[in-house]
Scaffold this motif. Structure first.
Motif, PDB file in Angstrom:
ATOM      1  N   ASP A  58       0.826  -1.210   0.000  1.00 50.97           N
ATOM      2  CA  ASP A  58       0.000   0.000   0.000  1.00 50.97           C
ATOM      3  C   ASP A  58       0.860   1.260   0.000  1.00 50.97           C
ATOM      4  O   ASP A  58       0.565   2.240  -0.697  1.00 50.97           O
ATOM      5  CB  ASP A  58      -0.930   0.013   1.219  1.00 50.97           C
ATOM      6  CG  ASP A  58      -2.133  -0.899   1.040  1.00 50.97           C
ATOM      7  OD1 ASP A  58      -2.367  -1.363  -0.099  1.00 50.97           O
ATOM      8  OD2 ASP A  58      -2.855  -1.144   2.028  1.00 50.97           O
ATOM      9  N   ASN A  59       1.917   1.263   0.789  1.00 50.08           N
ATOM     10  CA  ASN A  59       2.850   2.398   0.801  1.00 50.08           C
ATOM     11  C   ASN A  59       3.402   2.663  -0.591  1.00 50.08           C
ATOM     12  O   ASN A  59       3.471   3.806  -1.053  1.00 50.08           O
ATOM     13  CB  ASN A  59       4.003   2.126   1.755  1.00 50.08           C
ATOM     14  CG  ASN A  59       3.649   2.286   3.218  1.00 50.08           C
ATOM     15  OD1 ASN A  59       4.488   2.059   4.084  1.00 50.08           O
ATOM     16  ND2 ASN A  59       2.423   2.643   3.529  1.00 50.08           N
ATOM     17  N   LEU A  60       3.797   1.616  -1.282  1.00 46.89           N
ATOM     18  CA  LEU A  60       4.415   1.754  -2.596  1.00 46.89           C
ATOM     19  C   LEU A  60       3.440   2.299  -3.632  1.00 46.89           C
ATOM     20  O   LEU A  60       3.838   3.021  -4.556  1.00 46.89           O
ATOM     21  CB  LEU A  60       4.978   0.414  -3.058  1.00 46.89           C
ATOM     22  CG  LEU A  60       6.274  -0.001  -2.348  1.00 46.89           C
ATOM     23  CD1 LEU A  60       6.542  -1.487  -2.519  1.00 46.89           C
ATOM     24  CD2 LEU A  60       7.450   0.824  -2.867  1.00 46.89           C
ATOM     25  N   ARG A  61       2.146   1.992  -3.480  1.00 48.87           N
ATOM     26  CA  ARG A  61       1.153   2.515  -4.427  1.00 48.87           C
ATOM     27  C   ARG A  61       0.989   4.027  -4.319  1.00 48.87           C
ATOM     28  O   ARG A  61       0.450   4.667  -5.223  1.00 48.87           O
ATOM     29  CB  ARG A  61      -0.188   1.805  -4.215  1.00 48.87           C
ATOM     30  CG  ARG A  61      -0.233   0.428  -4.854  1.00 48.87           C
ATOM     31  CD  ARG A  61      -1.653  -0.130  -4.852  1.00 48.87           C
ATOM     32  NE  ARG A  61      -2.008  -0.704  -3.571  1.00 48.87           N
ATOM     33  CZ  ARG A  61      -1.794  -1.978  -3.239  1.00 48.87           C
ATOM     34  NH1 ARG A  61      -1.225  -2.798  -4.096  1.00 48.87           N
ATOM     35  NH2 ARG A  61      -2.170  -2.428  -2.065  1.00 48.87           N
ATOM     36  N   GLN A  62       1.476   4.590  -3.238  1.00 47.03           N
ATOM     37  CA  GLN A  62       1.364   6.044  -3.036  1.00 47.03           C
ATOM     38  C   GLN A  62       2.662   6.781  -3.363  1.00 47.03           C
ATOM     39  O   GLN A  62       2.764   7.996  -3.140  1.00 47.03           O
ATOM     40  CB  GLN A  62       0.978   6.319  -1.581  1.00 47.03           C
ATOM     41  CG  GLN A  62      -0.361   5.693  -1.191  1.00 47.03           C
ATOM     42  CD  GLN A  62      -0.678   5.869   0.278  1.00 47.03           C
ATOM     43  OE1 GLN A  62      -0.764   6.995   0.771  1.00 47.03           O
ATOM     44  NE2 GLN A  62      -0.844   4.761   0.986  1.00 47.03           N
ATOM     45  N   LEU A  63       3.646   6.072  -3.901  1.00 45.76           N
ATOM     46  CA  LEU A  63       4.955   6.665  -4.153  1.00 45.76           C
ATOM     47  C   LEU A  63       5.377   6.471  -5.608  1.00 45.76           C
ATOM     48  O   LEU A  63       4.874   5.596  -6.304  1.00 45.76           O
ATOM     49  CB  LEU A  63       6.007   6.018  -3.233  1.00 45.76           C
ATOM     50  CG  LEU A  63       5.819   6.217  -1.730  1.00 45.76           C
ATOM     51  CD1 LEU A  63       6.767   5.304  -0.961  1.00 45.76           C
ATOM     52  CD2 LEU A  63       6.056   7.672  -1.343  1.00 45.76           C
ATOM     53  N   HIS A  64       6.308   7.317  -6.043  1.00 51.42           N
ATOM     54  CA  HIS A  64       6.915   7.161  -7.372  1.00 51.42           C
ATOM     55  C   HIS A  64       8.385   7.522  -7.249  1.00 51.42           C
ATOM     56  O   HIS A  64       8.743   8.539  -6.639  1.00 51.42           O
ATOM     57  CB  HIS A  64       6.247   8.066  -8.401  1.00 51.42           C
ATOM     58  CG  HIS A  64       6.773   7.853  -9.790  1.00 51.42           C
ATOM     59  ND1 HIS A  64       6.388   6.790 -10.576  1.00 51.42           N
ATOM     60  CD2 HIS A  64       7.680   8.553 -10.513  1.00 51.42           C
ATOM     61  CE1 HIS A  64       7.016   6.851 -11.729  1.00 51.42           C
ATOM     62  NE2 HIS A  64       7.811   7.895 -11.722  1.00 51.42           N
ATOM     63  N   ALA A  65       9.242   6.678  -7.834  1.00 53.62           N
ATOM     64  CA  ALA A  65      10.688   6.895  -7.741  1.00 53.62           C
ATOM     65  C   ALA A  65      11.299   6.952  -9.133  1.00 53.62           C
ATOM     66  O   ALA A  65      10.791   6.357 -10.091  1.00 53.62           O
ATOM     67  CB  ALA A  65      11.335   5.768  -6.942  1.00 53.62           C
ATOM     68  N   ASP A  66      12.414   7.668  -9.243  1.00 55.78           N
ATOM     69  CA  ASP A  66      13.134   7.734 -10.519  1.00 55.78           C
ATOM     70  C   ASP A  66      13.792   6.400 -10.855  1.00 55.78           C
ATOM     71  O   ASP A  66      13.878   6.023 -12.026  1.00 55.78           O
ATOM     72  CB  ASP A  66      14.206   8.834 -10.457  1.00 55.78           C
ATOM     73  CG  ASP A  66      13.606  10.214 -10.301  1.00 55.78           C
ATOM     74  OD1 ASP A  66      12.802  10.612 -11.169  1.00 55.78           O
ATOM     75  OD2 ASP A  66      13.931  10.894  -9.305  1.00 55.78           O
ATOM     76  N   TRP A  67      14.289   5.718  -9.832  1.00 55.64           N
ATOM     77  CA  TRP A  67      15.032   4.477 -10.033  1.00 55.64           C
ATOM     78  C   TRP A  67      14.567   3.412  -9.056  1.00 55.64           C
ATOM     79  O   TRP A  67      14.287   3.714  -7.889  1.00 55.64           O
ATOM     80  CB  TRP A  67      16.527   4.680  -9.802  1.00 55.64           C
ATOM     81  CG  TRP A  67      17.229   5.615 -10.731  1.00 55.64           C
ATOM     82  CD1 TRP A  67      17.467   6.944 -10.539  1.00 55.64           C
ATOM     83  CD2 TRP A  67      17.797   5.284 -11.999  1.00 55.64           C
ATOM     84  NE1 TRP A  67      18.149   7.463 -11.607  1.00 55.64           N
ATOM     85  CE2 TRP A  67      18.373   6.469 -12.527  1.00 55.64           C
ATOM     86  CE3 TRP A  67      17.882   4.119 -12.749  1.00 55.64           C
ATOM     87  CZ2 TRP A  67      19.025   6.512 -13.752  1.00 55.64           C
ATOM     88  CZ3 TRP A  67      18.526   4.143 -13.966  1.00 55.64           C
ATOM     89  CH2 TRP A  67      19.090   5.337 -14.467  1.00 55.64           C
ATOM     90  N   LEU A  68      14.521   2.173  -9.521  1.00 58.78           N
ATOM     91  CA  LEU A  68      14.457   1.016  -8.636  1.00 58.78           C
ATOM     92  C   LEU A  68      15.685   0.169  -8.890  1.00 58.78           C
ATOM     93  O   LEU A  68      15.979  -0.177 -10.047  1.00 58.78           O
ATOM     94  CB  LEU A  68      13.201   0.173  -8.903  1.00 58.78           C
ATOM     95  CG  LEU A  68      13.221  -1.259  -8.329  1.00 58.78           C
ATOM     96  CD1 LEU A  68      13.335  -1.254  -6.808  1.00 58.78           C
ATOM     97  CD2 LEU A  68      11.991  -2.037  -8.790  1.00 58.78           C
ATOM     98  N   PHE A  69      16.395  -0.187  -7.836  1.00 60.14           N
ATOM     99  CA  PHE A  69      17.503  -1.127  -7.931  1.00 60.14           C
ATOM    100  C   PHE A  69      17.025  -2.424  -7.283  1.00 60.14           C
ATOM    101  O   PHE A  69      16.844  -2.508  -6.074  1.00 60.14           O
ATOM    102  CB  PHE A  69      18.750  -0.557  -7.270  1.00 60.14           C
ATOM    103  CG  PHE A  69      19.301   0.618  -8.022  1.00 60.14           C
ATOM    104  CD1 PHE A  69      20.068   0.436  -9.164  1.00 60.14           C
ATOM    105  CD2 PHE A  69      19.006   1.912  -7.617  1.00 60.14           C
ATOM    106  CE1 PHE A  69      20.550   1.522  -9.876  1.00 60.14           C
ATOM    107  CE2 PHE A  69      19.488   3.006  -8.329  1.00 60.14           C
ATOM    108  CZ  PHE A  69      20.262   2.812  -9.465  1.00 60.14           C
ATOM    109  N   LEU A  70      16.834  -3.408  -8.151  1.00 61.20           N
ATOM    110  CA  LEU A  70      16.142  -4.643  -7.805  1.00 61.20           C
ATOM    111  C   LEU A  70      17.137  -5.793  -7.654  1.00 61.20           C
ATOM    112  O   LEU A  70      18.064  -5.928  -8.459  1.00 61.20           O
ATOM    113  CB  LEU A  70      15.147  -4.973  -8.928  1.00 61.20           C
ATOM    114  CG  LEU A  70      14.238  -6.188  -8.787  1.00 61.20           C
ATOM    115  CD1 LEU A  70      13.198  -5.953  -7.692  1.00 61.20           C
ATOM    116  CD2 LEU A  70      13.530  -6.454 -10.124  1.00 61.20           C
ATOM    117  N   GLY A  71      16.926  -6.620  -6.639  1.00 62.73           N
ATOM    118  CA  GLY A  71      17.734  -7.815  -6.456  1.00 62.73           C
ATOM    119  C   GLY A  71      16.996  -9.044  -6.962  1.00 62.73           C
ATOM    120  O   GLY A  71      15.805  -8.991  -7.282  1.00 62.73           O
TER     121      GLY A  71
END
Length: 249
Positions: free
Chosen positions: A155-168
């Motif tokens: 739910d937190n992530l649905r309210q945010l937007h980021a320029d980059w995701l660094f995924l493992g």
């Protein structure tokens, strides 16, 4: 040498050095390739490794964070350094769980950026850096794995937007699919992908093909892969056909 001792040495070799061939393990242990193959079969049945063509790779996804953090540190640092160079001051960055994301966090000190994470070790690394705006996502704490998961995190992530995701990841399949062994983390990773403008996969050589039964995403959802590879020709082709830029350290 007793079988139990051989099993310990095989797992140590895989965790410290990545995928290993049957012939190499045979030489290291002083036993026949047939004996090594039987050992690998037994360890796979116990869920401790995955057999691949000609050898095996350790199951690392469900190991406690502290154990995985000591594996292939120099390789992870090289990947983290290349990844950190992509980020410009003023940008926002999502950092996934896992040890490579933690190594990346260490490269971000002194930057004027925003870091969003569910990784408790990343939070602890950056919390005293006053130049970084630090956002810790909510959720259920997984103590041994130093992460936050669950519907609150999503739910937190649905309210945010980021320029980059660094995924493992725990593994990248020959078709470019990104996999994970820890099923409970997969919905959080997918939510992070949706929240990011650009997705960068951080994957050392042991992650090709690595392990994992749960699909996180396909190659079409990635923008960049940073690796010390090289990935096999089929994987490399699948990534490039999907428009993914492969950056080698």
């Amino acid at each position: 040498m007793l079988a139990e001792r051989r099993h310990q040495l095989i797992l140590r070799a895989l965790r410290n050095g990545g995928p290993a061939a049957v012939t190499d393990l045979s030489e290291q242990l002083g036993v026949s390739p047939a004996t090594v193959r039987r050992d690998l079969l037994k360890l796979e049945e116990e869920g401790l490794l995955t057999r691949v063509h000609g050898g095996a790779v350790a199951e690392e996804g469900d190991q406690p964070f502290a154990e995985v953090a000591e594996v292939r540190v120099a390789e992870k640092d090289a990947i983290a350094e290349r990844a950190a160079a992509m980020v410009e001051d003023g940008q926002s960055v999502l950092l996934d769980i896992g040890t490579t994301a933690y190594r990346l966090a260490r490269q971000l000190h002194g930057r004027r950026i925003t870091v969003i994470t569910s990784n408790l070790v990343v939070y602890e690394e950056l919390v005293d850096d006053e130049g970084i705006e630090l956002v810790l996502l909510g959720g259920m704490v997984r103590r041994e794995y130093r992460s936050l998961v669950g519907f609150l995190t999503e739910d937190n992530l649905r309210q945010l937007h980021a320029d980059w995701l660094f995924l493992g990841t725990s593994g990248v399949r020959p078709g470019g699919q990104v996999m994970d062994t820890t099923v409970v983390e997969v919905p959080v990773k997918r939510a992070m992908i949706k929240a990011a403008e650009r997705v960068v996969l951080l994957a050392d050589r042991a992650k090709f093909p690595g392990t994992g039964m749960a699909k996180v995403c396909g190659p079409e959802e990635l923008d960049v892969v940073v690796t010390n590879g090289p990935a096999d020709a089929g994987t490399r082709s699948a990534l490039e056909e999907a428009g993914v830029r492969v950056v080698l350290t």
